[in-house]
Write a protein that holds these residues in place. Structure first.
Motif, PDB file in Angstrom:
ATOM      1  N   ASN A  26     -50.358  -6.569 -47.019  1.00 28.76           N
ATOM      2  CA  ASN A  26     -51.724  -6.330 -46.559  1.00 28.76           C
ATOM      3  C   ASN A  26     -52.502  -7.638 -46.449  1.00 28.76           C
ATOM      4  O   ASN A  26     -53.282  -7.823 -45.519  1.00 28.76           O
ATOM      5  CB  ASN A  26     -52.448  -5.353 -47.482  1.00 28.76           C
TER       6      ASN A  26
ATOM      7  N   ARG B 120     -49.691   2.578 -41.457  1.00 28.96           N
ATOM      8  CA  ARG B 120     -49.892   1.150 -41.227  1.00 28.96           C
ATOM      9  C   ARG B 120     -50.734   0.921 -39.982  1.00 28.96           C
ATOM     10  O   ARG B 120     -51.628   0.082 -39.960  1.00 28.96           O
ATOM     11  CB  ARG B 120     -48.541   0.445 -41.097  1.00 28.96           C
TER      12      ARG B 120
ATOM     13  N   ARG C  12     -51.460  -9.216 -43.283  1.00 27.61           N
ATOM     14  CA  ARG C  12     -52.066  -8.522 -42.139  1.00 27.61           C
ATOM     15  C   ARG C  12     -53.518  -8.941 -41.953  1.00 27.61           C
ATOM     16  O   ARG C  12     -53.966  -9.188 -40.832  1.00 27.61           O
ATOM     17  CB  ARG C  12     -51.977  -7.011 -42.342  1.00 27.61           C
TER      18      ARG C  12
ATOM     19  N   LEU D 213     -54.275  -1.052 -39.595  1.00 22.96           N
ATOM     20  CA  LEU D 213     -54.477  -2.174 -38.679  1.00 22.96           C
ATOM     21  C   LEU D 213     -55.685  -1.933 -37.777  1.00 22.96           C
ATOM     22  O   LEU D 213     -56.465  -2.858 -37.523  1.00 22.96           O
ATOM     23  CB  LEU D 213     -53.221  -2.414 -37.839  1.00 22.96           C
TER      24      LEU D 213
END
Length: 67
Positions: free
Chosen positions: A53, A3, A56, A7
């Motif tokens: 996602n 993750r 994000r 990012l």
């Protein structure tokens, strides 16, 4: 760890690249939901992963807009 790498990859993209990524993620989510409705989806956890996602990506877009 996966993750965090994703990012960092998002943070290094431009605003336009993020918008394109968001559009493709939303299309993927639509297709996954369609497959789920027709009982063709084998990995239902993928829907949750794509939704996260999308969140994000939207968060990074907001952060870039405010700075």
């Amino acid at each position: 760890m996966k993750r965090n790498a994703y990012l960092e990859e998002l943070r290094n993209k431009t605003y336009e690249e993020l918008k394109n990524e968001l559009v493709s993620a939303k299309k993927e989510l639509f297709n996954l939901r369609f497959q789920n409705a027709t009982n063709q989806l084998s990995n239902t956890a993928r829907i949750r992963e794509v939704r996260k996602n999308i969140a994000r990506i939207q968060t990074i877009i907001t952060q870039k807009a405010n700075s």
